[in-house]
Design a protein around this motif. Structure first.
Motif, PDB file in Angstrom:
ATOM      1  N   ALA A  72       4.705  -0.839  -7.008  1.00  0.00           N
ATOM      2  CA  ALA A  72       4.510  -2.240  -6.607  1.00  0.00           C
ATOM      3  C   ALA A  72       5.356  -2.580  -5.388  1.00  0.00           C
ATOM      4  N   GLU A  73       6.613  -2.165  -5.371  1.00  0.00           N
ATOM      5  CA  GLU A  73       7.497  -2.459  -4.236  1.00  0.00           C
ATOM      6  C   GLU A  73       7.006  -1.799  -2.959  1.00  0.00           C
ATOM      7  N   LEU A  74       6.381  -0.639  -3.098  1.00  0.00           N
ATOM      8  CA  LEU A  74       5.885   0.076  -1.932  1.00  0.00           C
ATOM      9  C   LEU A  74       4.850  -0.737  -1.169  1.00  0.00           C
ATOM     10  N   PHE A  75       4.095  -1.574  -1.904  1.00  0.00           N
ATOM     11  CA  PHE A  75       3.034  -2.351  -1.272  1.00  0.00           C
ATOM     12  C   PHE A  75       3.266  -3.859  -1.407  1.00  0.00           C
ATOM     13  N   ASP A  76       4.553  -4.247  -1.613  1.00  0.00           N
ATOM     14  CA  ASP A  76       4.937  -5.666  -1.676  1.00  0.00           C
ATOM     15  C   ASP A  76       4.151  -6.413  -2.746  1.00  0.00           C
ATOM     16  N   LEU A  77       4.009  -5.785  -3.891  1.00  0.00           N
ATOM     17  CA  LEU A  77       3.331  -6.413  -5.021  1.00  0.00           C
ATOM     18  C   LEU A  77       4.345  -6.689  -6.125  1.00  0.00           C
TER      19      LEU A  77
ATOM     20  N   GLU B 190       4.245 -17.916  -3.066  1.00  0.00           N
ATOM     21  CA  GLU B 190       4.238 -16.467  -3.229  1.00  0.00           C
ATOM     22  C   GLU B 190       3.319 -15.795  -2.214  1.00  0.00           C
ATOM     23  N   ASP B 191       2.254 -16.489  -1.828  1.00  0.00           N
ATOM     24  CA  ASP B 191       1.286 -15.914  -0.894  1.00  0.00           C
ATOM     25  C   ASP B 191       1.682 -16.098   0.576  1.00  0.00           C
TER      26      ASP B 191
ATOM     27  N   TYR C 186      -3.875  -5.096 -12.339  1.00  0.00           N
ATOM     28  CA  TYR C 186      -4.875  -4.250 -11.675  1.00  0.00           C
ATOM     29  C   TYR C 186      -5.199  -3.042 -12.547  1.00  0.00           C
ATOM     30  N   GLU C 187      -4.165  -2.399 -13.045  1.00  0.00           N
ATOM     31  CA  GLU C 187      -4.378  -1.176 -13.827  1.00  0.00           C
ATOM     32  C   GLU C 187      -5.115  -1.461 -15.128  1.00  0.00           C
ATOM     33  N   GLU C 188      -4.895  -2.621 -15.701  1.00  0.00           N
ATOM     34  CA  GLU C 188      -5.552  -2.992 -16.955  1.00  0.00           C
ATOM     35  C   GLU C 188      -6.882  -3.708 -16.732  1.00  0.00           C
ATOM     36  N   GLU C 189      -7.270  -3.787 -15.439  1.00  0.00           N
ATOM     37  CA  GLU C 189      -8.549  -4.383 -15.049  1.00  0.00           C
ATOM     38  C   GLU C 189      -8.669  -5.845 -15.474  1.00  0.00           C
ATOM     39  N   ARG C 190      -7.522  -6.517 -15.508  1.00  0.00           N
ATOM     40  CA  ARG C 190      -7.517  -7.954 -15.784  1.00  0.00           C
ATOM     41  C   ARG C 190      -7.590  -8.771 -14.503  1.00  0.00           C
ATOM     42  N   SER C 191      -7.438  -8.107 -13.359  1.00  0.00           N
ATOM     43  CA  SER C 191      -7.436  -8.799 -12.074  1.00  0.00           C
ATOM     44  C   SER C 191      -7.945  -7.860 -10.999  1.00  0.00           C
ATOM     45  N   GLU C 192      -8.589  -8.424  -9.986  1.00  0.00           N
ATOM     46  CA  GLU C 192      -9.101  -7.634  -8.870  1.00  0.00           C
ATOM     47  C   GLU C 192      -8.176  -7.784  -7.658  1.00  0.00           C
ATOM     48  N   PRO C 193      -7.906  -6.712  -6.953  1.00  0.00           N
ATOM     49  CA  PRO C 193      -6.990  -6.783  -5.797  1.00  0.00           C
ATOM     50  C   PRO C 193      -7.666  -7.390  -4.578  1.00  0.00           C
ATOM     51  N   ARG C 194      -6.831  -7.848  -3.649  1.00  0.00           N
ATOM     52  CA  ARG C 194      -7.343  -8.293  -2.365  1.00  0.00           C
ATOM     53  C   ARG C 194      -7.774  -7.089  -1.546  1.00  0.00           C
ATOM     54  N   ILE C 195      -8.701  -7.298  -0.652  1.00  0.00           N
ATOM     55  CA  ILE C 195      -9.179  -6.214   0.192  1.00  0.00           C
ATOM     56  C   ILE C 195      -8.050  -5.635   1.026  1.00  0.00           C
ATOM     57  N   GLU C 196      -7.076  -6.523   1.454  1.00  0.00           N
ATOM     58  CA  GLU C 196      -5.949  -6.029   2.238  1.00  0.00           C
ATOM     59  C   GLU C 196      -5.120  -5.016   1.443  1.00  0.00           C
ATOM     60  N   THR C 197      -4.956  -5.286   0.134  1.00  0.00           N
ATOM     61  CA  THR C 197      -4.196  -4.377  -0.726  1.00  0.00           C
ATOM     62  C   THR C 197      -4.922  -3.051  -0.883  1.00  0.00           C
ATOM     63  N   ILE C 198      -6.238  -3.096  -1.079  1.00  0.00           N
ATOM     64  CA  ILE C 198      -7.040  -1.875  -1.214  1.00  0.00           C
ATOM     65  C   ILE C 198      -6.920  -1.018   0.036  1.00  0.00           C
ATOM     66  N   ILE C 199      -7.026  -1.663   1.196  1.00  0.00           N
ATOM     67  CA  ILE C 199      -6.965  -0.934   2.462  1.00  0.00           C
ATOM     68  C   ILE C 199      -5.596  -0.269   2.638  1.00  0.00           C
ATOM     69  N   ARG C 200      -4.517  -1.010   2.327  1.00  0.00           N
ATOM     70  CA  ARG C 200      -3.167  -0.467   2.500  1.00  0.00           C
ATOM     71  C   ARG C 200      -2.945   0.752   1.610  1.00  0.00           C
ATOM     72  N   ILE C 201      -3.377   0.672   0.348  1.00  0.00           N
ATOM     73  CA  ILE C 201      -3.182   1.787  -0.586  1.00  0.00           C
ATOM     74  C   ILE C 201      -4.015   2.987  -0.153  1.00  0.00           C
ATOM     75  N   ALA C 202      -5.273   2.755   0.203  1.00  0.00           N
ATOM     76  CA  ALA C 202      -6.144   3.849   0.627  1.00  0.00           C
ATOM     77  C   ALA C 202      -5.596   4.524   1.879  1.00  0.00           C
ATOM     78  N   LYS C 203      -5.135   3.723   2.833  1.00  0.00           N
ATOM     79  CA  LYS C 203      -4.616   4.272   4.081  1.00  0.00           C
ATOM     80  C   LYS C 203      -3.338   5.059   3.838  1.00  0.00           C
ATOM     81  N   HIS C 204      -2.469   4.531   2.967  1.00  0.00           N
ATOM     82  CA  HIS C 204      -1.180   5.179   2.728  1.00  0.00           C
ATOM     83  C   HIS C 204      -1.363   6.572   2.153  1.00  0.00           C
ATOM     84  N   PHE C 205      -2.319   6.733   1.223  1.00  0.00           N
ATOM     85  CA  PHE C 205      -2.515   8.017   0.562  1.00  0.00           C
ATOM     86  C   PHE C 205      -3.646   8.833   1.188  1.00  0.00           C
ATOM     87  N   SER C 206      -4.187   8.342   2.315  1.00  0.00           N
ATOM     88  CA  SER C 206      -5.279   9.041   3.012  1.00  0.00           C
ATOM     89  C   SER C 206      -6.481   9.267   2.088  1.00  0.00           C
ATOM     90  N   ILE C 207      -6.779   8.235   1.306  1.00  0.00           N
ATOM     91  CA  ILE C 207      -7.940   8.261   0.417  1.00  0.00           C
ATOM     92  C   ILE C 207      -8.971   7.289   0.975  1.00  0.00           C
TER      93      ILE C 207
END
Length: 252
Positions: A23-28, A115-116, A36-57
């Motif tokens: 979470a700290e790695l991506f300011d969450l 917070e936002d 997110y992991e328990e599928e109780r909430s959907e992430p923002r597109i910005e968060t998805i992009i940052r995680i995908a880019k960081h891990f080259s996925i």
């Protein structure tokens, strides 16, 4: 169905990262990641992009298929390390920008909105509430001196009972009459006066009860490099010394 929650949980396990570290790695917040992991909430597109880019996925792989351990091991593994290290934490300070100022006036007392807000990460140790503000006008400027647009001030929250304890002439960030103002503060018996540095801006007199928020300015960061008058004096003295030596040589 999105596989995002399952995939980030699997990424954490492969990389041996706790929820807090990930979470700290991506300011969450840790709770946000858990949702997110328990599928109780959907992430923002910005968060998805940052995680995908960081891990080259690819975003498609991250969202539409369940990643396997073998597939993850082929991706960028820049988080794999052994041993421990000291991770220094900077204070995160919510910052009001020109784009968010209008919304801030309406939602300043809503925790989710605060917070936002974008965050300033600074080496400031304080248990007080802090608020950043990016200046967007010339009201506190006088002949290119003072606070200019793009300068940043950081204020410490002042509670209502302490308003009159602020020394006259100090800078405050204050919300009053549906405006957010950076001003010099002056207190009288029945009212306070807010004064701009720009002489063309009129003073504002208000009652204490009309103040919605007040932040005592403790830090500032200037976009420009301040003029160093000492350097100018040294340069002038050096020039005069050279001219004096020339005159001295001419009289020999």
């Amino acid at each position: 169905m999105s596989y995002f929650g399952k995939n980030i949980r699997k990424i954490r396990n492969v990389k041996k990262l706790s929820q807090q570290a990930f979470a700290e790695l991506f300011d969450l917040k840790r709770g946000t990641l858990g949702a997110y992991e328990e599928e109780r909430s959907e992430p923002r597109i910005e968060t998805i992009i940052r995680i995908a880019k960081h891990f080259s996925i690819s975003i498609d792989d991250l969202l539409t298929s369940e990643l396997t351990v073998n597939k993850l091991l082929k991706f960028k593994d820049d988080l794999a390390f052994h041993g421990t290290f000291h991770k220094e934490k900077f204070t995160k300070i919510p910052c009001v920008t020109a784009k968010s100022e209008a919304d801030y006036l309406q939602y300043y007392d809503k925790p989710h909105f605060i917070e936002d807000l974008p965050k300033l990460h600074l080496p400031i140790n304080s248990e007080k509430k802090l608020r950043g503000y990016i200046i967007s006008n010339l009201e506190m400027t006088n002949n290119d001196k003072g606070y200019c647009p793009k300068d940043v001030v950081i204020g410490e929250k002042i509670e209502q009972e302490s308003y009159t304890k602020i020394a006259n002439g100090n800078f405050v960030l204050i919300m009053v009459h549906d405006k957010l103002l950076l001003r010099k503060f002056y207190h009288a018996e029945e009212h306070i006066t807010l004064r701009a540095t720009n002489k063309n801006i009129d003073d504002i007199k208000i009652q204490l009860k009309d103040i919605k928020e007040m932040w005592y300015v403790k830090y500032c960061f200037l976009k420009r490099i301040p003029e160093n008058h000492n350097v100018e004096i040294e340069q002038k003295l050096s020039y005069l010394e050279q001219e004096f030596m020339k005159l001295k040589e001419n009289f020999k």
